[in-house]
Every structure is written in structure tokens, then in C-alpha cells.
Scaffold this active site. Structure first.
Site, PDB file in Angstrom:
ATOM      1  N   ARG A  39       0.861  -1.188   0.000  1.00  0.00           N
ATOM      2  CA  ARG A  39       0.000   0.000   0.000  1.00  0.00           C
ATOM      3  C   ARG A  39       0.891   1.230   0.000  1.00  0.00           C
ATOM      4  O   ARG A  39       1.602   1.497   0.962  1.00  0.00           O
ATOM      5  CB  ARG A  39      -0.918  -0.003   1.228  1.00  0.00           C
ATOM      6  CG  ARG A  39      -1.856   1.205   1.299  1.00  0.00           C
ATOM      7  CD  ARG A  39      -2.748   1.089   2.522  1.00  0.00           C
ATOM      8  NE  ARG A  39      -3.721   2.171   2.581  1.00  0.00           N
ATOM      9  CZ  ARG A  39      -3.508   3.340   3.174  1.00  0.00           C
ATOM     10  NH1 ARG A  39      -2.338   3.580   3.770  1.00  0.00           N
ATOM     11  NH2 ARG A  39      -4.440   4.273   3.194  1.00  0.00           N
ATOM     12  N   SER A 108     -12.715  -4.380   0.621  1.00  0.00           N
ATOM     13  CA  SER A 108     -13.010  -3.714   1.890  1.00  0.00           C
ATOM     14  C   SER A 108     -14.514  -3.568   2.039  1.00  0.00           C
ATOM     15  O   SER A 108     -15.186  -3.013   1.162  1.00  0.00           O
ATOM     16  CB  SER A 108     -12.359  -2.329   1.930  1.00  0.00           C
ATOM     17  OG  SER A 108     -10.959  -2.418   2.046  1.00  0.00           O
ATOM     18  N   LYS A 138      -5.850   5.197   9.705  1.00  0.00           N
ATOM     19  CA  LYS A 138      -7.085   5.848   9.250  1.00  0.00           C
ATOM     20  C   LYS A 138      -7.868   6.304  10.480  1.00  0.00           C
ATOM     21  O   LYS A 138      -8.838   5.656  10.902  1.00  0.00           O
ATOM     22  CB  LYS A 138      -7.914   4.892   8.386  1.00  0.00           C
ATOM     23  CG  LYS A 138      -7.244   4.526   7.069  1.00  0.00           C
ATOM     24  CD  LYS A 138      -8.175   3.714   6.184  1.00  0.00           C
ATOM     25  CE  LYS A 138      -7.532   3.441   4.830  1.00  0.00           C
ATOM     26  NZ  LYS A 138      -8.440   2.696   3.913  1.00  0.00           N
TER      27      LYS A 138
END
Length: 212
Positions: A39, A108, A138
Site C-alpha cells: 500500500r 473492503s 485511518k
């Protein structure tokens, strides 16, 4: 439908860019990580391709699948095992048509069981739920409870728990049915990456598994 390799355990997600990326990933894999997701939201295409290529080679040496976050083009270019899709990405069926029948495709699903059910019907290899705890990666993510893992037991695909998970709070999610615990900072920001990965792997030890 393509599935993940047999087993359950730690799903590591990189936190790049960072100069020691290959070193810390190697430590995580040596510590027992079962899956790796690359990522990196930067726009340096050349760097990302070089890193993903090196990670693909490293993961193959450890027999661990490499998943690319969002970027189907990059996944195809480096021969990754699959991609992970968010709410703004294409549907799993379209991605599978692009990457092939053997690709691992994760989706997700946040706190939505209906989204997970739809993803499973569309051919997702696994779904992820979260955040289960406040997440430094997050911080604005909505929180969900472990009941979602229990409610999703009949999906027929592996379930990944994500969001603020550590070796200290992850046991309850394993007991609730999480096939994988996803971690970013709890592994890659740890002083000893390999030891952190080992602590996660221990949550899926044979003794704990036999008690489920």
C-alpha cells in the site's frame, strides 16, 4: 473461485514510502506473516513499480502472496498474486476479468455485511471488515464490533479484521472468527518487526485454534 492458501494468520500492510521497506517486509515475513499488501498512495510510478517488483520476488521466496492495494495495472505489471479493492474501485467480477481466474481479490467492506455478501457473490477471494479499534493509519474510520465477524460466519470466504489491531487486542477478533488480522503500524512501526509479527502469529497457534 480462487481462494487464499490454506491457513489463517497475520496479514501485513506496508506503510510506505520508506527507505527500509524491503528489510522490514523481510522481517515480517520471517516472523510468520501469511499475506502482504503493498500500500503506497504516492504518485512516483517508477519507485512504486520497482518496490512492488522487489516485493513480489521477496514474497515468492517466502511462499507468501503479494496483494497490491487498488492498482490493477501495477499488480499485472509485477506479477502480483492479486489486488485489494476499496469502495471506489471496480467490482470484483470486472477485476477478475482483467487479472485472470487465479487472482486473489480482496474487498473492503467496512461495517457492511450486505456489501460483504455482494462481494462474495461477485467472486471476491476474501473480504475485510473494520475498523475494530481506533486506527493511527485511518483515524477517521468508523468503528465496528466483533459481532460483525460472528454475523458473517456463513459468507463462505475468509474474513480479514483491520483497524487498530495489536497483538494485545487481537485475540478477541480471532475468537470471533477473523481468519486474518491485518496490521500496519502494529508491525511496521514496531521496534522489532519480526517479534511483532511473531506475536500476531501466536494468536493463531495450534493451542488457541484447538480451543475454537
Amino acid at each position: 473461485m480462487p481462494t487464499l492458501p490454506p491457513g489463517r494468520g497475520l496479514y501485513t500492510i506496508t506503510d510506505g514510502p520508506r527507505a527500509d521497506l524491503l528489510d522490514v517486509v523481510a522481517q515480517a515475513l520471517a516472523g510468520g506473516a501469511k499475506l502482504l499488501q503493498y500500500r503506497d498512495l504516492g504518485n512516483d510510478t517508477a519507485r512504486r513499480r520497482a518496490e512492488a517488483t522487489a516485493l513480489a520476488q521477496l514474497c515468492r521466496a517466502h511462499h507468501v502472496p503479494l496483494i497490491i492495494d487498488h492498482d490493477i495495472t501495477l499488480a499485472r505489471a509485477v506479477g502480483a498474486d492479486g489486488v485489494h479493492l476499496g469502495q471506489d474501485d471496480d467490482d470484483p467480477a470486472a477485476v477478475r476479468a482483467a487479472l485472470g481466474e487465479h487472482a486473489i481479490i480482496g474487498v473492503s467492506c467496512y461495517g457492511s455485511l450486505p456489501r460483504a455478501q455482494a462481494a462474495a457473490r461477485a467472486g471476491a477471494s476474501y473480504v475485510s471488515f473494520g475498523a475494530f479499534f481506533p486506527s493511527p493509519t485511518k483515524p477517521l474510520a468508523a468503528l465496528v464490533t466483533a459481532d460483525l465477524l460472528r454475523q458473517s460466519a456463513a459468507l463462505g470466504v475468509p474474513r480479514v479484521a483491520i483497524g487498530g489491531i495489536t497483538p494485545d487486542n487481537g485475540a478477541s477478533l480471532v475468537e470471533a472468527g477473523a481468519d486474518y488480522l491485518a496490521a500496519v503500524s502494529a508491525v511496521f512501526a514496531a521496534p522489532d518487526v519480526r517479534a511483532a509479527a511473531q506475536r500476531f502469529a501466536a494468536l493463531y497457534s495450534s493451542d488457541r485454534e484447538s480451543a475454537r
